[in-house]
Design a protein around this motif. Structure first.
Motif, short mmCIF file in Angstrom:
data_model
loop_
_atom_site.label_atom_id
_atom_site.label_comp_id
_atom_site.label_asym_id
_atom_site.label_seq_id
_atom_site.Cartn_x
_atom_site.Cartn_y
_atom_site.Cartn_z
N ARG D 9 17.02 -3.20 -35.87
CA ARG D 9 17.56 -4.16 -36.84
C ARG D 9 18.42 -3.42 -37.86
NH1 ARG D 9 13.47 -8.72 -38.57
NH2 ARG D 9 15.23 -10.03 -37.99
N LEU D 11 21.80 -3.23 -38.02
CA LEU D 11 23.06 -3.86 -38.44
C LEU D 11 22.78 -5.10 -39.29
CD1 LEU D 11 24.35 -1.90 -36.52
CD2 LEU D 11 25.75 -3.76 -35.60
N ALA D 12 23.57 -5.26 -40.35
CA ALA D 12 23.41 -6.45 -41.21
C ALA D 12 24.25 -7.61 -40.69
CB ALA D 12 23.80 -6.13 -42.64
N HIS D 13 25.49 -7.32 -40.35
CA HIS D 13 26.39 -8.41 -39.93
C HIS D 13 27.76 -7.85 -39.61
CE1 HIS D 13 28.55 -8.27 -43.78
NE2 HIS D 13 27.38 -8.08 -44.34
N ARG D 76 28.59 -4.01 -40.95
CA ARG D 76 27.86 -3.40 -42.08
C ARG D 76 26.41 -3.16 -41.64
NH1 ARG D 76 26.24 -5.37 -48.15
NH2 ARG D 76 25.87 -3.26 -48.89
N THR D 77 25.85 -2.04 -42.06
CA THR D 77 24.45 -1.76 -41.75
C THR D 77 23.56 -2.30 -42.88
OG1 THR D 77 24.50 0.40 -42.83
CG2 THR D 77 25.07 0.33 -40.47
N VAL D 78 22.25 -2.32 -42.63
CA VAL D 78 21.33 -2.85 -43.65
C VAL D 78 21.01 -1.83 -44.74
CG1 VAL D 78 20.26 -4.51 -42.10
CG2 VAL D 78 19.27 -2.22 -42.31
N SER D 79 21.33 -0.57 -44.50
CA SER D 79 21.02 0.48 -45.47
C SER D 79 21.78 1.74 -45.09
CB SER D 79 19.51 0.78 -45.46
OG SER D 79 19.14 1.31 -44.18
N ALA D 82 19.98 3.28 -42.14
CA ALA D 82 20.32 2.61 -40.88
C ALA D 82 21.67 3.12 -40.38
CB ALA D 82 20.36 1.10 -41.09
N ARG D 85 21.15 6.48 -38.81
CA ARG D 85 20.51 6.36 -37.49
C ARG D 85 21.53 5.98 -36.42
NH1 ARG D 85 16.13 4.06 -40.57
NH2 ARG D 85 16.97 1.96 -40.31
N TYR D 124 28.00 1.10 -44.86
CA TYR D 124 27.01 0.40 -45.68
C TYR D 124 27.59 0.11 -47.07
CZ TYR D 124 23.10 -0.78 -48.58
OH TYR D 124 22.27 -1.44 -49.47
N THR D 200 22.19 -10.63 -35.86
CA THR D 200 21.72 -11.47 -36.97
C THR D 200 20.93 -12.65 -36.41
OG1 THR D 200 23.67 -12.89 -36.86
CG2 THR D 200 23.85 -10.95 -38.27
#
Lengths: 318, 318, 318, 318
Positions: D9, D11-13, D76-79, D82, D85, D124, D200
């Motif tokens: 999980r 990737l954010a979007h 965009r990644t979640v952090s 991330a 990684r 990010y 997502t």
């Protein structure tokens, strides 16, 4: 069977409304940029406006004035003969004000004054709107290209007046103009508090309700139609973004079942966006629906109570 | 100015259509469970059906038959006098078939045969629908409660016929019924390929297009109106789920700009769901829009090409 | 950068809500015939229900009870490991109630009690809904065929609880479940009056507001999503026709901008239909929006004032 | 249970797409005046654009170029963790192109090349959009005021690429980015003809289909979301009025059930407006739907056949 029982069909439709505004520039910006009307001409203190589907030169004559309110209300007849018949009837009623030489948007017209003092106008000879090149539509059966601006008001739908005596105005419009009542509010006291009348297959072209202030000749609102309830929800977003005062709605009227949204334009006049869905008045012999005081107390269709200002705010202010 | 130039306004609206079906049980299930019509009566081989907003007893008479197609097409007049005027005209044209004693849904009626062999009916005396208790609406200005079932078809809107000679049928409906043309297709050869006519403020109550098979008296489709384009998109989902053949749509017609969806009911007849938005025919002196062959080749409003079956599939099958 | 700053993503989504009703038969009729849910099973005093797009066996467990309110609230985790992580955290917080053997719709689950006394449940092992033949959809990427019945509620969206201490529940859900706050109401006194939290790309999966009665463990409402604002307007018509009490709406929330409609089901529980348009919470680092007391006094997005019962009516009744 | 089975999980979007256009002025007018995007900045040959609900500085980077097509695709990644990684994984796959110093709309980013030659970017550190005063919204939980201009595209939704080898790109995105497949087309020959992947709760953030011309690195379309199917119907009217070529639609995809409309912008790139209703991908363990060749031959959901250009038109032109 006597000819007298035949319904009068002399009126074609509501033609235009002249609205007064003490803030002409701001009102014009509201109607053009936010409501999405298009200017088709100017003369004197007036700007002529129309929705993208209105076939005539104008449906709103916005006139700079010291106050707000309604100048006159015009209906187009189905023919010259129909116009003559209506004039004869109005003259016989003693309500005639005489002929005009016409206006930017139409030829000669006849004016009459209602018992409440509102000025009504009848004309047949009209000016069809001709779109300039940059506003020509892609489909030839459309008056103008779709503006994709603001609320994209489609066409004039109806207007609503405040009157001291609902029954007197109703009788004036029935006899003088051949309009038919489709719905009414009659209070427990027997007093008629509101009436909705039509001269088309719309369920109403004009409505009028009792002016609780005891004034006469005042204006309640003008209404433009859009294509869907979704258009009205989107319009609410647009009014919100533009700081336009939303008085009430979006919601569904119990009377006439119209989906509505009421706002106040900068000059103070109430403006409605409405959608009737696929509802039409097709029956030629409709028995008017009579709403009682108790029924009206239930509020609108889904339970929203009518806001107090709806019964008091009219233009010009008292 | 001579009285002859006045528009005829004798017809009130399209009243009902009698449709033949060789699969009466399956057709009935389609109209009730999927389209959302309500049964109001049965007699002989016929079931009487209506949309929830139709004010009359029925708008569709579904009659079991050896084949599919149209039995007759009925219009209601605005008055008894209007009915008499139309009958006199039709008799003078030599098109009259004589009076009937009426039907479950209306009193006496007069029938006439068109040049193409279609049977038209005129009546004034009608039977208003009275909802049984479990179907009474919450709002008293509505004929019946909203069914919340299937496509929830609201009211009869129009019908479309196939004819060998478009001009002949157009002239028959203009002279005999006082209908007005709003749009036409005229091919490069000068042949009229289609016409849309109205007797109300809808932009059309009936349309007819050339039958390329050379047959006569055939049926193209019947149309029920719903409140929004979204209703039609949802209907497409419902037709899909129920295995109903979707012929074409949802899309927007260039002609008349109607948002449409065509399916075939189990008996083989084409059925349309349509929405006109807030579009109305208000001008009493509209000049018909003429579409050329080249314009029609562009397809529908947003570019969808007309499916070939639209020009060949009619009922009964040839 | 320390791992602690990474957002927790252990929860997959809100799974189901157990609702108590003292009128099980009438509540069931409401949820099936009017709201349009489908029954997937029964056991003991409970009926298992779901929207046509819910992929699991059930999203609503309707349980007959002496009173109304919420039994438990369940979230599904993204994996077994995620479930174990959450259980460890809840145990360390002293909030754990222990494991269950599962239910008709899922395998073993872990329960925890919130500071307000609400029972929350976590599970990973679930039962996918398998449509019987007559409910198989036309499109294979859909859980069940579209019902075309009543309001056609699509899928469970969120729920709202009443709590004595908003901050305490918010902290419990943040630490124990890894949920994120997206919007809050903070009064002038500094008291937190409401919070909206998410574990998905929806802007909220759960909300809770202060219970002005001082009670604890009460239920405010459950919400099902539909596809459009038009679906909600139509639902209002259907609720009206069926005599369902409409508490407020349709209107647009200022908080979260959801288009909403609130009704009370026969057992007394509040039920919402909602549509978020295309709005999603995509940012992983969203800063919560804080609404002030003054801002909330402006009412909803288009000006509708919040109805008083919205702050007092919860289930069970006090 | 091994940690390896947990869903990634990281990737954010989808963040933004860089689109090339050989007609920069006309493309810009299309995206701003007709589609309704808003410009947030310019640098070099690029203009930065966004929908009114996009929270970041830009979602479309429109770059003047000798040809059309896609420059790069950014997620965009979640952090930050991330991001690290994903970089490590891409480096280990030998797909890394190295770090950038960032762009107007975001900080440092890492680029990687797919087997088909498309350039993907991960970041990010982003720049939140800050609306200038005249574009500030009425509701504080909205990025920008609603423009009420053209099609009012709301937010970036997804993109679609043409690839020589669908499986290779699918494996690259699964391993390198942690994306999940939700639907696929697998031909009778066993060849994978298309795949839809998500990171997502949308059912897809990216799709790619086989390029029948045998080219590599081409672009199929970019998609912006709107709130309702009605918005898309209205957009079709607006495209028609503005002479924009409508390739196909509005209609409903069978795959993913999206309601769609495809047009070509002046630079030749395909642009889609789409609406998913309330459909979300909530299950963390969804089994991909596999569409067969026979199923795809049925056309779209309601029967519309896929237009041939949909399989051949990509950018840049071959």
């Amino acid at each position: 069977m006597p000819a007298a029982t035949e319904p009068c069909r002399d009126l074609a439709h509501l033609g235009h409304v002249e609205m007064y505004t003490p803030k002409p520039e701001e009102s014009l910006r509201f109607f053009v940029d936010i409501l999405g009307l298009t200017e088709s001409g100017r003369e004197g203190d007036s700007v002529y406006l129309r929705g993208w589907d209105d076939y005539e030169f104008h449906t709103l004559k916005l006139t700079a004035c010291t106050t707000s309110g309604v100048g006159h209300v015009a209906f187009r007849t189905v023919s010259e003969q129909a116009l003559e018949r209506r004039v004869a009837e109005l003259e016989s009623m003693g309500r005639g004000l005489g002929w005009t030489d016409g206006d930017l948007g139409h030829g000669r017209s006849f004016r009459a004054r209602s018992p409440d003092g509102h000025v009504f106008e009848l004309y047949y000879d009209t000016r069809w709107y001709e779109a300039p090149d940059h506003l020509k539509p892609a489909l030839k059966n459309q008056a103008m290209r779709y503006p994709a601006r603001g609320c994209n008001a489609r066409r004039l739908d109806h207007l609503n007046l405040l009157v001291a005596d609902v029954s007197a105005t109703r009788e004036f419009l029935a006899q003088g103009f051949g309009m038919r009542v489709t719905e009414q509010i009659i209070l427990d006291s027997g007093v008629e508090a509101g009436a909705w009348m039509t001269c088309t297959n719309k369920t109403y072209d004009i409505a009028f309700t009792r002016d609780n202030t005891g004034s006469s000749g005042r204006f309640h609102h003008i209404t433009y139609a859009v294509d869907s309830r979704e258009d009205i929800l989107r319009a609410a977003d647009i009014f919100l973004e533009n700081g336009v005062f939303i008085e009430t709605g979006p919601h569904k009227h119990a009377v006439q079942q119209t989906f509505f949204l009421y706002v106040w334009e900068p000059g103070g006049n109430r403006v409605e966006l409405a959608n009737a869905g696929a509802r039409l008045m097709l029956a030629p012999d409709w028995t008017p629906i009579v709403w009682t005081e108790a029924e009206r107390k239930k509020g609108q269709a889904w339970g929203l109570q009518t806001v107090p200002s709806f019964h008091t705010h009219g233009t010009p202010p008292v």
